[in-house]
Design an enzyme around this catalytic site. Sequence first.
Site, PDB file in Angstrom:
ATOM      1  CE  LYS A  65      -4.555  -1.068   1.817  1.00 36.30           C
ATOM      2  NZ  LYS A  65      -5.574  -0.604   2.774  1.00 36.30           N
ATOM      3  CE  LYS A  94      -9.572  -9.299  -1.791  1.00 33.89           C
ATOM      4  NZ  LYS A  94      -8.860  -8.994  -0.554  1.00 33.89           N
ATOM      5  CE  LYS A 105     -13.669  -2.223   0.306  1.00 35.66           C
ATOM      6  NZ  LYS A 105     -14.431  -2.549   1.516  1.00 35.66           N
TER       7      LYS A 105
END
Length: 343
Positions: free
Chosen positions: A123, A206, A209
């Site tokens: 991240k 994956k 969202k």
Amino acid sequence: MSDALQPNAAFKKRVFSGIQPSGGLTLGNYLGAIKRFVQMQEEDYETIYCMVDLHAITVWQDPAALRRQTRELAAGFIASGIDPAKSILFNQSQVAEHAQLGWIFNCVARMGWMQRMTQWKDKAGKNSQNASLGLFAYPSLMAADILTYHATHVPVGEDQKQHLELTRDIAIKFNNDYGVEFFPVTEPVIEGAGTRVMSLRDGSKKMSKSDPSDASRINMTDDADTLAKKIRKAKTDPDALPSEIDGLEGRPEARNLVNIYAGLADMSVDAVLRDVGGKAFSEFKPLLADLAVAKLAPISGEMARLMQNEAEIDALLHTGAEAARAIAAPILEKTYEIIGMVR
Ligand code: TRP
């Protein structure tokens, strides 16, 4: 670690898990997490489920969107079968004990432990100097989420396994440093990678969202028409479906659609393939679309209904937070005592 420092037998069976309100709910959240949360609620556990808004702000969140997404996530939990009379459901920032214990754990955890976290590395990326300090400390707050309830079981996806190991390390180091057997060494309840829901456009990624393509995911707010359309357009390969699992090897899109079918139907992949093996996608997709509509449209309809009444959602969250605090506050108080704070 010696067995003496694994005091779990002394703790009551308590489940804690959290989901970030950092975007809309997807089928991945439902099949990979919420469905299991509902099952555990019906089993022999006390169950506590949390919308981790403090974790969400480790990266920038627009305040209005965060508020909406938190309520939507609450509606999603409830519409999917989390019963506020059986489970404690609340948002993290309403129970200050999370942040308070998180601070203490910041002083227990080591920099080196945090630096090894693969999610931090992914991240923060190349520009880690510009990442928030909160993002670095994220796993320490997650440990506090779990341990401020003395939770013994934590259902999460495969990608959270390392954070749970760190939670165990924090519990063990705390217990060791202070010579107590105070925090339980939590059991991860990891859902295998096989049940992970992947993107409808690319079976190797994956379902997310944050994917820019809405067609790549099924949102829990999608209505019947949207669901059917997304499934009709999902990427596939030209071959018919195999009748055994081995035949899914190297066919990520086929595997994903079969997995989704199995998850929605509560069947094993074997059993699904026994039924649909030999069918072309042109035959299988309408079956999957019908199943998805039958299982998911009632949930999205109920979410929409709940979202009409924000005051009701907020009231439920207040009640949940109170119930959560009733467990967390004495544990935090005892922690302060152990570490030598004058109270
Ligand atoms: N890190 C988890 C995720 O992104 C969310 C989370 C925060 C969590 N605190 C938790 C999960 C405590 C389980 C227990 O999926």
